[in-house]
Design a protein around this motif. Sequence first.
Motif, PDB file in Angstrom:
ATOM      1  N   ALA A 148       3.106   0.508  -5.723  1.00  0.00           N
ATOM      2  CA  ALA A 148       4.334   0.589  -4.928  1.00  0.00           C
ATOM      3  C   ALA A 148       4.933  -0.802  -4.733  1.00  0.00           C
ATOM      4  O   ALA A 148       4.321  -1.822  -5.042  1.00  0.00           O
ATOM      5  N   ASP A 149       6.158  -0.831  -4.215  1.00  0.00           N
ATOM      6  CA  ASP A 149       6.834  -2.100  -3.943  1.00  0.00           C
ATOM      7  C   ASP A 149       6.276  -2.794  -2.707  1.00  0.00           C
ATOM      8  O   ASP A 149       6.435  -4.002  -2.546  1.00  0.00           O
ATOM      9  N   SER A 150       5.623  -2.034  -1.827  1.00  0.00           N
ATOM     10  CA  SER A 150       5.089  -2.595  -0.587  1.00  0.00           C
ATOM     11  C   SER A 150       3.655  -3.084  -0.794  1.00  0.00           C
ATOM     12  O   SER A 150       3.030  -2.834  -1.829  1.00  0.00           O
ATOM     13  N   SER A 151       3.146  -3.777   0.222  1.00  0.00           N
ATOM     14  CA  SER A 151       1.776  -4.271   0.159  1.00  0.00           C
ATOM     15  C   SER A 151       1.169  -4.260   1.554  1.00  0.00           C
ATOM     16  O   SER A 151       1.878  -4.282   2.564  1.00  0.00           O
ATOM     17  N   THR A 152      -0.162  -4.235   1.611  1.00  0.00           N
ATOM     18  CA  THR A 152      -0.896  -4.265   2.866  1.00  0.00           C
ATOM     19  C   THR A 152      -1.982  -5.329   2.771  1.00  0.00           C
ATOM     20  O   THR A 152      -2.814  -5.274   1.858  1.00  0.00           O
ATOM     21  N   ASN A 153      -1.939  -6.283   3.700  1.00  0.00           N
ATOM     22  CA  ASN A 153      -2.901  -7.392   3.696  1.00  0.00           C
ATOM     23  C   ASN A 153      -2.934  -8.110   2.351  1.00  0.00           C
ATOM     24  O   ASN A 153      -4.002  -8.493   1.842  1.00  0.00           O
ATOM     25  N   GLY A 154      -1.766  -8.264   1.751  1.00  0.00           N
ATOM     26  CA  GLY A 154      -1.672  -8.998   0.496  1.00  0.00           C
ATOM     27  C   GLY A 154      -2.009  -8.191  -0.739  1.00  0.00           C
ATOM     28  O   GLY A 154      -1.877  -8.691  -1.867  1.00  0.00           O
ATOM     29  N   LYS A 155      -2.420  -6.932  -0.573  1.00  0.00           N
ATOM     30  CA  LYS A 155      -2.759  -6.076  -1.720  1.00  0.00           C
ATOM     31  C   LYS A 155      -1.650  -5.054  -1.935  1.00  0.00           C
ATOM     32  O   LYS A 155      -1.216  -4.398  -0.974  1.00  0.00           O
ATOM     33  N   PRO A 156      -1.178  -4.883  -3.166  1.00  0.00           N
ATOM     34  CA  PRO A 156      -0.117  -3.903  -3.430  1.00  0.00           C
ATOM     35  C   PRO A 156      -0.571  -2.488  -3.068  1.00  0.00           C
ATOM     36  O   PRO A 156      -1.717  -2.114  -3.328  1.00  0.00           O
TER      37      PRO A 156
END
Length: 244
Positions: free
Chosen positions: A191-199
């Motif tokens: 996805a275009d988003s990321s969480t804690n630096g992970k896509p």
Amino acid sequence: MDTVCPKCHADIPPDDINVGENVAYCRACDTVHKLSELAEREDLDEAASESVPAGAWLRDDGNETRLGATMRSTGTAIFFILFSGFWNSIVLVFLANVIASFFGAKVPITQGEHGTPHTMRRDEAWFLLLFLIPFILVGLGTFVVALMALFGKVEIALRSGDGRAFTGLGPVGWTRRFDSTRVKSVSIETADSSTNGKPDRQIVIDAADRTVKIGTTLSRARRRWLAGALQRMLVPDQSRPRAR
């Protein structure tokens, strides 16, 4: 891994697979495929054959098929509940002062030249209210995320060729419709988003009329099973049952 052509279902021998170029060539139907997509497809086939993970469901009442998964994540919920509580408590203090000043209450905000409280004027109150709007929106957003992590869900409903992908909380959410009889592929992509630096990863339903992207907030096991079940039900394949 046994590589099978999704178009004609013939086996693709190792000699016709080029890992470096990421291609697999099917001589039976003279079609070139991306090897990574075939590997992903096979992985989803395996996921669909596994037992339904906790927090996911597949229901069929004879008229409509519903499959989905909860967004519940205890760690995410705890983090955003604590963050939202801390953030909103600070914002509410300032907001309460602004509202009180509109009703004529004396709200000391600074010390004047001689140490006397300087009460908030009406124009200062309006300025502070406008200044607080982004902070209020952030607070509401974190509160919604906390609720979604506790009670949110992703659900796909299939009925007579009509597909509806819902993401939300209870009856409130976002629904995207697609033609479930004209789905070309179901995959898990970045996805275009990321969480804690992970896509983040998401389920992509590529239909003839539109592309639907769902499931970035699902756990890996729930997302993988849901994508596999959708692929088995929606992607044209002689070896798979089609959804009603």
